[in-house]
Design a protein around this motif. Structure first.
Motif, PDB file in Angstrom:
ATOM      1  N   ARG A 157      22.800  89.324  38.165  1.00 45.73           N
ATOM      2  CA  ARG A 157      22.565  89.308  39.617  1.00 45.73           C
ATOM      3  C   ARG A 157      21.327  88.477  39.966  1.00 45.73           C
ATOM      4  O   ARG A 157      21.312  87.761  40.971  1.00 45.73           O
ATOM      5  N   TYR A 211      22.433  84.899  39.646  1.00 43.56           N
ATOM      6  CA  TYR A 211      23.326  84.489  40.739  1.00 43.56           C
ATOM      7  C   TYR A 211      22.543  84.313  42.047  1.00 43.56           C
ATOM      8  O   TYR A 211      22.712  83.315  42.754  1.00 43.56           O
ATOM      9  N   ARG A 264      20.597  81.111  42.641  1.00 48.40           N
ATOM     10  CA  ARG A 264      21.355  79.895  42.965  1.00 48.40           C
ATOM     11  C   ARG A 264      21.890  79.882  44.387  1.00 48.40           C
ATOM     12  O   ARG A 264      22.586  78.938  44.772  1.00 48.40           O
ATOM     13  N   GLN A 265      21.554  80.907  45.156  1.00 48.91           N
ATOM     14  CA  GLN A 265      21.995  80.954  46.544  1.00 48.91           C
ATOM     15  C   GLN A 265      20.890  80.419  47.468  1.00 48.91           C
ATOM     16  O   GLN A 265      19.715  80.639  47.230  1.00 48.91           O
TER      17      GLN A 265
END
Length: 260
Positions: free
Chosen positions: A58, A61, A64-65
């Protein structure tokens, strides 16, 4: 003359009260006290292994947002400053927040962060000054919250400031690996938060560095969720001696440790 008779097999009730019935060979009963603890231990081992892996995924992830919803304000998490001059890490964050502001993501910027012992300036105050003097942001559009030496303390203070102003949403600017923990802490203090990380700095230089930051942030996130504590990972407290004459005053160290 001899008579042969087949005697019946003895039944359980034929045994005396003190005589245990003989069990068939090779068919011993299993005690549940052997199976249940083994299952519990296996379950705990799976949790101990899968939980950090899940949180680490998490963190990876979220890093990378780049979330840019229309919000009430942009929050710039603090980093080191030197006599009022933002360190490279803080300057990267301020520049990114300035870009978001110019893109219309939010009408205001909030800088957070207190000061280390012996400092004359706060991180929040130094960031606010830079945004006004170097970024050209109107003074009434930049709010300094000079509180906190870690993420939790700063976002707790920011949550109180948001309540006072009637704000509810924000885009948090920090380093990529810091996004998940920062969003969780902000949400726990009444801020509907998104994260738009910077893409500059030592935290994104090499794969080894990225892995190190993911491991640190995984531990820090679990510590906060499970214990309610903001663990100061090394990059929140240690400044390495590395002169950067283009940014820091003469003799002052730069700040290659970005996350807080």
């Amino acid at each position: 003359m001899t008579l042969e008779a087949e005697l019946p097999e003895p039944r359980d009730e034929d045994h005396g009260p003190d005589e245990p019935a003989e069990q068939p060979r090779g068919r011993r009963g299993r005690s549940p006290w052997v199976t249940i603890p083994a299952g519990v231990v296996l379950g705990l081992l799976l949790i101990a292994v899968l939980t950090p892996l899940t949180v680490g995924a998490r963190v990876w992830y979220q890093a990378r947002q780049d979330e840019r919803p229309r919000s009430d304000a942009i929050i710039v998490l603090g980093a080191a400053q030197y006599n009022g001059e933002p360190s490279p890490t803080l300057r990267w964050r301020l520049q990114h927040a300035l870009d978001l502001y110019r893109d219309g993501v939010a009408p205001a910027i909030v800088t957070v962060g207190g000061k280390a012992p012996g400092d004359n300036y706060t991180e929040a105050g130094s960031g606010r000054t830079w945004l006004i003097e170097k970024g050209g942001v109107p003074a009434d559009r930049v709010v300094a919250v000079p509180v906190g030496r870690d993420t939790l303390g700063s976002l707790r203070a920011a949550g109180a400031e948001f309540d006072r102003r009637g704000w509810s949403s924000a885009v948090i600017v920090s380093d990529p690996w810091h996004g998940l923990r920062a969003k969780k802490m902000a949400a726990d203090h009444g801020i509907e938060a998104a994260a738009s990380p910077t893409r500059s700095g030592p935290s994104v230089q090499t794969r080894e560095t990225q892995f190190d930051y993911i491991v640190r942030e995984t531990g820090a996130y679990l510590s906060y969720v499970l214990l309610g504590k903001s663990v100061q990972v090394p990059n929140e407290t240690i400044r390495r001696i590395n002169i950067d004459p283009s940014v820091a005053p003469s003799g002052a160290p730069s700040d290659p440790q970005p996350s807080r």
